[in-house]
Scaffold this active site. Structure first.
Site, mmCIF file in Angstrom:
data_model
loop_
_atom_site.group_PDB
_atom_site.id
_atom_site.type_symbol
_atom_site.label_atom_id
_atom_site.label_comp_id
_atom_site.label_asym_id
_atom_site.label_seq_id
_atom_site.Cartn_x
_atom_site.Cartn_y
_atom_site.Cartn_z
ATOM 1 N N GLN A 127 0.712 -1.295 0.097
ATOM 2 C CA GLN A 127 0.058 -0.081 -0.052
ATOM 3 C C GLN A 127 0.806 1.148 0.053
ATOM 4 O O GLN A 127 1.636 1.767 0.998
ATOM 5 C CB GLN A 127 -1.043 0.011 1.268
ATOM 6 C CG GLN A 127 -1.890 1.133 1.365
ATOM 7 C CD GLN A 127 -2.744 0.968 2.576
ATOM 8 O OE1 GLN A 127 -2.119 0.754 3.720
ATOM 9 N NE2 GLN A 127 -3.789 1.123 2.412
ATOM 10 N N GLY A 128 0.764 1.933 -1.007
ATOM 11 C CA GLY A 128 1.696 3.215 -1.351
ATOM 12 C C GLY A 128 0.869 4.531 -0.813
ATOM 13 O O GLY A 128 0.476 5.330 -1.471
ATOM 14 N N GLU A 245 -10.125 -1.975 5.297
ATOM 15 C CA GLU A 245 -9.152 -2.597 6.132
ATOM 16 C C GLU A 245 -9.811 -2.815 7.599
ATOM 17 O O GLU A 245 -9.110 -3.573 8.245
ATOM 18 C CB GLU A 245 -7.865 -1.419 6.023
ATOM 19 C CG GLU A 245 -6.797 -1.996 7.000
ATOM 20 C CD GLU A 245 -5.753 -1.108 6.756
ATOM 21 O OE1 GLU A 245 -4.525 -1.454 7.369
ATOM 22 O OE2 GLU A 245 -6.052 0.219 6.503
ATOM 23 N N GLU A 363 -4.354 10.499 16.615
ATOM 24 C CA GLU A 363 -4.694 11.810 16.710
ATOM 25 C C GLU A 363 -5.560 12.108 15.294
ATOM 26 O O GLU A 363 -6.707 12.780 15.379
ATOM 27 C CB GLU A 363 -3.464 12.824 16.520
ATOM 28 C CG GLU A 363 -2.857 12.915 17.632
ATOM 29 C CD GLU A 363 -1.899 11.644 17.766
ATOM 30 O OE1 GLU A 363 -1.358 11.310 18.991
ATOM 31 O OE2 GLU A 363 -1.559 10.823 16.845
#
Length: 382
Positions: A127-128, A245, A363
């Site tokens: 995954q880029g 995911e 965050e």
């Protein structure tokens, strides 16, 4: 439905018992975050055996090579797999992330080209997304892709790219519109890694292993038709991938968490630290927390991927990081001794420091929940 799910559980359990034997018997418990180096080639061979028997991509529709299992059946499959001690999967990024994305957004040609090889575990993916200046803030990516004839030319750098050093392809979020900012002008490209324009450098972690990587694109090329969705629509496609995911496989992840917790309790009893009432209380709270994680995962399974599902990542990351700390307390003073090789609990403690960062930092997850779920005012961005 219950009878059908029960039959599937028995079928999965029987197949695993029959096949986790011989050369594959030693794979039990191997692999996973922080331990992806363990018996990788043999785990790949194991997963190809699963593919030959029809046990990969079980939740995909039959027309794309899956079994078309219902959510309840998928839960049963993943839970039985995890409960058997079978090794961590090597094709997760292809099966759980890219595959569902191509089913939802890909062209017929893209589906025909890539999905069968994911089902057969013949091509591995990475995954880029993250970059040195754009970690969890995906909208800040600066990697560019320019159209030159019938190709996209990609230039930039990705970082923390899991398993890039063993992957064949990368799904890359790149900026394809000059002058665009934030989530505008992004595209979702499929880029082959075996080419001169790609350099992959493993990053050594605190655990001594290197499953994360830096990936450099220096005018790397991919075909013009290997953009998923429309050019400029990459943000929407990338967000859908992140939603996938957080899917049903998280329940299997929790089986692994339970096994770790049980092991920590056993370690505390062995070392005598279990006699500490404060530690016992914290271990009890951890077990309660694990039940809460399961309840949340089951409650959100039938939801479309969206910001509400992001709460699950926030919940399990903090819980698992706390589990690593409990492991050190259970071991006592011995946890501080390093004799040249990390033990199971030291590795767990060190790797879980990253849980609240990778896959979306705490965050960023809190900001998503605050703005998109609770409707609070958006954070000012410069």
């Amino acid at each position: 439905m219950r009878e059908r799910t029960a039959r599937l559980r028995r079928e999965v359990a029987d197949w695993l018992a029959d096949n986790l034997t011989g050369e594959f018997a030693g794979l039990r418990g191997l692999g996973g975050p922080g331990r992806e180096h363990e018996a990788f080639d043999l785990r790949l061979a194991w997963e190809r055996r699963m593919a030959a028997a029809g046990w990969t991509c079980v939740g995909w529709p039959r027309e794309f090579g899956g079994r078309g299992l219902s959510l309840h059946e998928q839960v049963a499959f993943h839970e039985e797999y995890a409960a058997s001690g079978a090794p961590a999967r090597v094709n997760h990024l292809g099966e759980q992330l890219l595959g569902p994305t191509l089913i939802a957004f890909g062209t017929r040609a893209q589906q025909a080209r890539f999905l069968p090889k994911i089902v057969a575990v013949e091509e591995l993916w990475c995954q880029g997304y993250s970059e040195p200046g754009a970690g969890s803030d995906l909208a800040a990516v600066s990697t560019t892709a320019e159209r030159e004839g019938d190709e996209w030319v990609v230039t930039g750098q990705k970082i923390w790219t899991s398993l890039a050093h063993v992957a064949d392809w990368c799904f890359v979020v790149a900026r394809t519109e000059k002058g665009s900012k934030r989530h505008h002008g992004l595209s979702y490209l499929l880029v082959p890694l075996c080419q001169d324009g790609v350099t992959i450098r493993p990053i050594q972690q605190l655990t001594g292993t290197s499953e994360f990587n830096e990936v450099f694109f220096d005018r790397a090329r991919t075909a013009a038709d290997l953009v998923v969705g429309e050019p400029g629509d990459g943000w929407r496609v990338a967000m859908a991938t992140l939603g996938f995911e957080r899917g049903v496989s998280t329940l299997a992840q929790q089986i692994g968490f339970r096994r770790e917790l049980d092991g920590i309790v056993a370690e505390a009893k062995r070392t005598g630290t279990y006699d500490d009432p404060v530690l016992r209380a914290d271990l009890t709270r951890a077990r309660i927390g694990l039940r809460v994680l399961r309840a949340h995962a089951l409650r959100t399974l039938d939801q479309e991927p969206g910001p509400e599902v992001a709460a699950g990542k926030l919940m399990w990351a903090g819980w698992h990081r706390g589990l690593g700390e409990l492991a050190m307390r259970a071991r006592g003073a011995r946890s501080l001794v390093y004799d040249g090789e990390l033990d199971e609990w030291q590795r767990l403690f060190l790797f879980t420091r990253a849980d609240t960062i990778y896959g979306g930092s705490d965050e960023i997850e809190r900001t998503i929940i605050a703005e998109r779920v609770l409707g609070l005012p958006r954070e000012e961005r410069r």
